[in-house]
Design a protein around this motif. Structure first.
Motif, PDB file in Angstrom:
ATOM      1  N   VAL A  42      -5.814  -2.536  -0.647  1.00 23.26           N
ATOM      2  CA  VAL A  42      -4.403  -2.777  -1.352  1.00 23.26           C
ATOM      3  C   VAL A  42      -3.461  -4.100  -0.881  1.00 23.26           C
ATOM      4  O   VAL A  42      -2.991  -4.850  -1.345  1.00 23.26           O
ATOM      5  CB  VAL A  42      -3.752  -1.534  -1.184  1.00 23.26           C
ATOM      6  CG1 VAL A  42      -2.145  -1.690  -1.240  1.00 23.26           C
ATOM      7  CG2 VAL A  42      -4.482  -0.392  -1.683  1.00 23.26           C
ATOM      8  N   ALA A  46      -2.320  -6.516  -3.432  1.00 24.42           N
ATOM      9  CA  ALA A  46      -0.956  -6.938  -3.656  1.00 24.42           C
ATOM     10  C   ALA A  46      -0.580  -8.335  -3.121  1.00 24.42           C
ATOM     11  O   ALA A  46       0.360  -8.970  -3.700  1.00 24.42           O
ATOM     12  CB  ALA A  46      -0.297  -5.986  -2.714  1.00 24.42           C
ATOM     13  N   GLY A  59       1.688  -3.365  -8.116  1.00 21.71           N
ATOM     14  CA  GLY A  59       1.665  -2.945  -7.219  1.00 21.71           C
ATOM     15  C   GLY A  59       1.605  -1.362  -6.983  1.00 21.71           C
ATOM     16  O   GLY A  59       0.922  -0.480  -6.239  1.00 21.71           O
ATOM     17  N   PHE A  63      -1.157   1.429  -6.200  1.00 18.57           N
ATOM     18  CA  PHE A  63      -0.759   2.570  -5.361  1.00 18.57           C
ATOM     19  C   PHE A  63      -0.954   3.932  -6.125  1.00 18.57           C
ATOM     20  O   PHE A  63      -2.009   4.761  -5.618  1.00 18.57           O
ATOM     21  CB  PHE A  63       0.527   2.300  -4.912  1.00 18.57           C
ATOM     22  CG  PHE A  63       1.027   3.512  -3.715  1.00 18.57           C
ATOM     23  CD1 PHE A  63       0.854   2.995  -2.566  1.00 18.57           C
ATOM     24  CD2 PHE A  63       1.383   4.658  -3.924  1.00 18.57           C
ATOM     25  CE1 PHE A  63       1.109   4.013  -1.399  1.00 18.57           C
ATOM     26  CE2 PHE A  63       1.513   5.563  -3.290  1.00 18.57           C
ATOM     27  CZ  PHE A  63       1.463   5.210  -1.845  1.00 18.57           C
ATOM     28  N   LEU A  92       0.469  -1.892   0.961  1.00 20.73           N
ATOM     29  CA  LEU A  92       1.396  -2.588   0.032  1.00 20.73           C
ATOM     30  C   LEU A  92       2.857  -3.170   0.386  1.00 20.73           C
ATOM     31  O   LEU A  92       3.126  -4.355  -0.145  1.00 20.73           O
ATOM     32  CB  LEU A  92       1.939  -1.546  -0.807  1.00 20.73           C
ATOM     33  CG  LEU A  92       2.818  -1.555  -2.264  1.00 20.73           C
ATOM     34  CD1 LEU A  92       1.808  -2.475  -3.119  1.00 20.73           C
ATOM     35  CD2 LEU A  92       3.275  -0.359  -2.719  1.00 20.73           C
TER      36      LEU A  92
END
Length: 211
Positions: A42, A46, A59, A63, A92
């Motif tokens: 992630v 991101a 993002g 998620f 994130l």
């Protein structure tokens, strides 16, 4: 320069979350690997999308997609779900970043603090939750609570019957209770219709013949 600081902060945060908190307390290696891989993945996506105008939306979409895929793969306990979302949130936050550098760092520290306190063994240490199978079909709620208190030696907070089998004389119940704080301490009713098991006294045959 800020993105390098955030990446370093995320790696430190996920290391603390995984090894200092989760793995030390729960000892499940497969989820530890999952937390590390998910967080770094992630973070990478991101960070790559951070220059785009749709970075925040993409993002959050990532998620959600990763959460659905992971949560549908295997059954997770509630505390494992909390660690899972914390790992995703750390990646994130670090990947998307923010103009004041202290804000994402503060949010990451807040997540670690909440997980440290919320999953601490001293927070509600006696509260338990489990599925109990009784070898008797008990339809009366008061009697059921007394029987569970006798079996578990605890104070029953809630008892939800999942299955009442009158044919096989069996009751399956989901119980939330508070365990006794001292070994051997029980909190069941004094006038329970169920008899507590009596201690077994062993007698030496030689001593018995001599007497």
């Amino acid at each position: 320069m800020n993105i390098l600081i955030l990446i370093a902060a995320d790696l430190v945060a996920i290391t603390l979350l995984t090894f200092a908190l989760y793995l030390r307390r729960h000892r499940r290696r497969d989820l530890a690997v999952s937390y590390l891989g998910m967080n770094v993945g992630v973070l990478a996506v991101a960070t790559a999308l951070s220059g785009s105008t749709a970075a925040v939306g993409l993002g959050l979409g990532l998620f959600g997609v990763l959460s659905i895929i992971r949560l549908r793969s295997t059954e997770l306990a509630q505390h494992e779900v909390a660690y899972y979302f914390s790992a995703l949130a750390l990646g994130l936050i670090a990947g998307v970043g923010s103009d004041p550098l202290w804000l994402p760092l503060l949010l990451m520290g807040l997540i670690l603090t909440v997980m440290f306190v919320g999953d601490h063994s001293r927070v509600l240490p006696g509260y338990r939750h489990q599925i109990v199978v009784l070898d008797q079909a008990i339809g009366d709620e008061a009697l059921l609570r007394e029987r569970l208190a006798l079996v578990l030696g605890a104070r029953i907070h809630s008892a939800t019957v999942s299955e009442l089998d009158l044919v096989n004389d069996k009751t399956i119940v989901e119980v939330r209770y508070e365990a006794a704080r001292q070994p051997g301490q029980t909190r069941f009713a004094e006038h329970s219709p169920f008899e507590a098991p009596q201690p077994l006294h062993l007698t030496d045959p030689a001593a018995a013949r001599a007497s």
